[in-house]
Design a protein around this motif. Structure first.
Motif, PDB file in Angstrom:
ATOM      1  N   GLU A 168       0.835  -1.213   0.000  1.00 37.30           N
ATOM      2  CA  GLU A 168       0.000   0.000   0.000  1.00 37.30           C
ATOM      3  C   GLU A 168       0.875   1.271   0.000  1.00 37.30           C
ATOM      4  N   THR A 169       1.879   1.273   0.896  1.00 38.28           N
ATOM      5  CA  THR A 169       2.789   2.429   0.949  1.00 38.28           C
ATOM      6  C   THR A 169       3.497   2.579  -0.398  1.00 38.28           C
ATOM      7  N   PHE A 170       3.927   1.435  -0.957  1.00 40.46           N
ATOM      8  CA  PHE A 170       4.651   1.472  -2.227  1.00 40.46           C
ATOM      9  C   PHE A 170       3.773   2.073  -3.329  1.00 40.46           C
ATOM     10  N   GLN A 171       2.496   1.631  -3.404  1.00 42.38           N
ATOM     11  CA  GLN A 171       1.595   2.131  -4.456  1.00 42.38           C
ATOM     12  C   GLN A 171       1.375   3.629  -4.317  1.00 42.38           C
ATOM     13  N   LYS A 172       1.250   4.099  -3.081  1.00 37.23           N
ATOM     14  CA  LYS A 172       1.063   5.537  -2.840  1.00 37.23           C
ATOM     15  C   LYS A 172       2.242   6.331  -3.390  1.00 37.23           C
ATOM     16  N   ILE A 173       3.437   5.829  -3.112  1.00 39.35           N
ATOM     17  CA  ILE A 173       4.642   6.523  -3.594  1.00 39.35           C
ATOM     18  C   ILE A 173       4.694   6.452  -5.119  1.00 39.35           C
ATOM     19  N   LYS A 209      12.827  -6.162  -5.178  1.00 38.22           N
ATOM     20  CA  LYS A 209      12.047  -7.158  -4.434  1.00 38.22           C
ATOM     21  C   LYS A 209      13.029  -8.088  -3.752  1.00 38.22           C
ATOM     22  N   GLN A 210      12.878  -8.258  -2.451  1.00 43.15           N
ATOM     23  CA  GLN A 210      13.765  -9.154  -1.716  1.00 43.15           C
ATOM     24  C   GLN A 210      12.929  -9.923  -0.699  1.00 43.15           C
ATOM     25  N   ASP A 211      13.065 -11.228  -0.687  1.00 39.30           N
ATOM     26  CA  ASP A 211      12.299 -12.102   0.220  1.00 39.30           C
ATOM     27  C   ASP A 211      10.806 -11.785   0.159  1.00 39.30           C
ATOM     28  N   GLY A 212      10.281 -11.514  -1.028  1.00 42.57           N
ATOM     29  CA  GLY A 212       8.852 -11.245  -1.193  1.00 42.57           C
ATOM     30  C   GLY A 212       8.420  -9.874  -0.691  1.00 42.57           C
ATOM     31  N   LYS A 213       9.399  -9.056  -0.282  1.00 41.43           N
ATOM     32  CA  LYS A 213       9.057  -7.716   0.214  1.00 41.43           C
ATOM     33  C   LYS A 213       9.633  -6.652  -0.729  1.00 41.43           C
ATOM     34  N   ILE A 214       9.138  -5.422  -0.567  1.00 40.19           N
ATOM     35  CA  ILE A 214       9.605  -4.342  -1.447  1.00 40.19           C
ATOM     36  C   ILE A 214      10.556  -3.428  -0.674  1.00 40.19           C
ATOM     37  N   LYS A 215      11.732  -3.241  -1.262  1.00 42.99           N
ATOM     38  CA  LYS A 215      12.746  -2.407  -0.614  1.00 42.99           C
ATOM     39  C   LYS A 215      12.965  -1.164  -1.474  1.00 42.99           C
ATOM     40  N   ILE A 216      12.907  -0.002  -0.852  1.00 43.47           N
ATOM     41  CA  ILE A 216      13.145   1.250  -1.589  1.00 43.47           C
ATOM     42  C   ILE A 216      14.481   1.824  -1.119  1.00 43.47           C
ATOM     43  N   PRO A 217      15.314   2.300  -2.058  1.00 46.11           N
ATOM     44  CA  PRO A 217      16.599   2.859  -1.611  1.00 46.11           C
ATOM     45  C   PRO A 217      16.395   4.096  -0.726  1.00 46.11           C
ATOM     46  N   ASN A 247       8.092  12.779   7.456  1.00 41.76           N
ATOM     47  CA  ASN A 247       7.046  13.750   7.122  1.00 41.76           C
ATOM     48  C   ASN A 247       6.635  13.640   5.661  1.00 41.76           C
ATOM     49  N   LYS A 248       7.617  13.395   4.808  1.00 42.89           N
ATOM     50  CA  LYS A 248       7.343  13.376   3.368  1.00 42.89           C
ATOM     51  C   LYS A 248       6.705  12.054   2.927  1.00 42.89           C
ATOM     52  N   PHE A 249       7.246  10.929   3.414  1.00 42.97           N
ATOM     53  CA  PHE A 249       6.813   9.619   2.891  1.00 42.97           C
ATOM     54  C   PHE A 249       6.114   8.711   3.905  1.00 42.97           C
ATOM     55  N   GLU A 286       2.691   9.022  -6.975  1.00 39.87           N
ATOM     56  CA  GLU A 286       3.290  10.361  -7.055  1.00 39.87           C
ATOM     57  C   GLU A 286       4.593  10.356  -7.868  1.00 39.87           C
ATOM     58  N   PHE A 287       5.352   9.271  -7.725  1.00 41.73           N
ATOM     59  CA  PHE A 287       6.638   9.166  -8.435  1.00 41.73           C
ATOM     60  C   PHE A 287       6.661   7.857  -9.225  1.00 41.73           C
ATOM     61  N   PRO A 288       6.143   7.856 -10.439  1.00 44.46           N
ATOM     62  CA  PRO A 288       6.060   6.600 -11.200  1.00 44.46           C
ATOM     63  C   PRO A 288       7.418   5.922 -11.398  1.00 44.46           C
ATOM     64  N   ASP A 289       8.507   6.693 -11.314  1.00 44.39           N
ATOM     65  CA  ASP A 289       9.820   6.087 -11.561  1.00 44.39           C
ATOM     66  C   ASP A 289      10.554   5.723 -10.266  1.00 44.39           C
ATOM     67  N   VAL A 290       9.812   5.557  -9.171  1.00 44.01           N
ATOM     68  CA  VAL A 290      10.477   5.202  -7.902  1.00 44.01           C
ATOM     69  C   VAL A 290      11.274   3.898  -8.064  1.00 44.01           C
ATOM     70  N   PRO A 291      12.574   3.926  -7.711  1.00 39.47           N
ATOM     71  CA  PRO A 291      13.346   2.678  -7.813  1.00 39.47           C
ATOM     72  C   PRO A 291      12.957   1.731  -6.675  1.00 39.47           C
ATOM     73  N   TYR A 292      12.984   0.445  -6.921  1.00 40.44           N
ATOM     74  CA  TYR A 292      12.686  -0.519  -5.851  1.00 40.44           C
ATOM     75  C   TYR A 292      13.305  -1.867  -6.197  1.00 40.44           C
TER      76      TYR A 292
END
Ligand code: EPU
Length: 337
Positions: A248-253, A264-272, A324-326, A256-262
């Protein structure tokens, strides 16, 4: 064994914070360590094992005893057609071990070149870089169990490695001192070239069929361009871990930022975390003596005479701004004392 009192730690932490340890003890062998543990009241005072000091932030003088292991031998103890078992003492410099294995044309830790610190500290946070992690080649860890005063061994599986994580951060907390690390290095490894710009940098050099040494040298080149040398500008590498977020958090980001880098590790989403900090407007941001490094904002740097407290306040400011931002809370990777 050598004992020093009121000992400056300035050259023993890569942030170069000028603090003192009440007692500082150099231990020259595992036998000496066992002897020390048997004769010293380990509960009487704060005890800290300090390796290269490359993942620690001291915010005040250390009111206790620091143990510094200085034994640093290494040797190949067995081999078969595919691999070699290499054993290294905890006090050995990590990059010296990488250089040795690369010179011997043994694969498994070549992408981990130039990571500052000691061999004995490497398993605690399962060091990783450029697509490789320590856990990929670690065979066994030997440690001293402080309550039983006995040396014990953990297999790779028993170390319960995860992203910047291991059993040493959880269950065994404080009740151990790592004395040796054993690696299984490969004679014909599959080289890891698919992280970031490793492949494109190799191409630039005209290398199409890289050797273990080529890959290691390219990592050295990339790191030199991107990361500050702690001998020149105090820092402890990445200050925060890259956060895992829910869908859900990932989709929200992403909205707003379609090019967000991410990743997938152990079935989870990691954002730099570097990206989150940059998008929070803090890339290269500086407050007096402290800043985020312009080429890699995940690294917090000491531009001069910053105190540990100043660095900590700055890091908390970064964390709050990103929150505050994310609405993502960054967890620090560096140990704060
Ligand atoms: N990025 C930005 N802006 C920047 C820099 C990076 O948005 O200014 C984004 C980019 O999308 C880039 C991504 O962040 O693709 C990843 O950047 P990078 O490859 O530099 O790696 P990182 O995730 O920031 C991790 C490790 C480093 C390790 C590098 C290379 C952690 C906490 N850090 O950083 O390890 O050297 O990968 O593999 O996992 C350390 O632990 O101390 C350390 C330096």
């Amino acid at each position: 064994m050598k004992l020093f009192e009121n000992y400056s730690l300035k050259n023993l932490n890569t942030f170069h914070i000028d603090v003192k340890a009440e007692k500082f003890i150099e231990i020259e062998s595992s036998a000496e360590l066992l002897d020390f543990v048997k004769n010293y009241d380990m509960n009487s005072k704060n005890i800290l094992v300090l390796g290269g000091g490359s993942n620690i932030l001291f915010t005040k003088d250390f009111d206790g005893t620091i143990l510094h292991l200085t034994f640093k031998d290494h040797q190949e103890i067995s081999e078969n057609d595919e691999s070699v078992i290499l054993e290294a003492d905890a006090g050995m410099n990590w990059d010296d071990l990488v250089k040795y294995s690369v010179e011997k044309n043994l694969g498994g830790i070549e992408n981990l070149a130039m990571i500052p610190g000691a061999v004995g500290a490497a398993p605690i946070q399962n060091i990783g870089a450029y697509g490789q992690e320590l856990k990929d080649s670690l065979f066994e860890v030997e440690y001293l169990d402080l309550s039983e005063q006995k040396f014990k061994t953990l297999s790779n599986e028993q170390c319960k490695f995860g992203y910047r994580d291991s059993i040493f951060k959880k269950m065994l907390k404080k009740n151990f001192i790592i004395t040796k690390v054993l690696f299984r290095l490969k004679k014909n490894p599959e080289l890891i070239l698919n992280y970031g710009n490793v492949l494109s940098e190799l191409k630039k050099e005209g290398i199409s069929n890289p050797t273990i040494k080529d890959v290691s040298n390219i990592v050295r080149k990339i790191r030199t361009e991107k990361l500050p040398d702690p001998n020149q500008i105090g820092n402890a590498g990445s200050f925060f871990k890259n956060p895992f977020v829910d869908e859900e958090t990932f989709q929200k980001i992403k909205n707003e930022f379609p090019d967000v880098p991410y990743f997938k590790q152990d079935g989870k989403i990691k954002i730099p975390a570097a990206w989150l900090i940059e998008k929070s407007g803090l890339k290269g941001f500086r407050k007096e003596n402290v800043g985020t490094y312009p080429n890699q904002p995940l690294v917090i740097v000491n531009y001069g005479k910053a105190t540990g407290k100043e660095i900590l306040d700055f890091a908390m400011f970064i964390r709050q701004t990103v929150k505050n931002k994310f609405n993502i809370v960054l967890e620090h990777e560096v140990i704060i004392i």
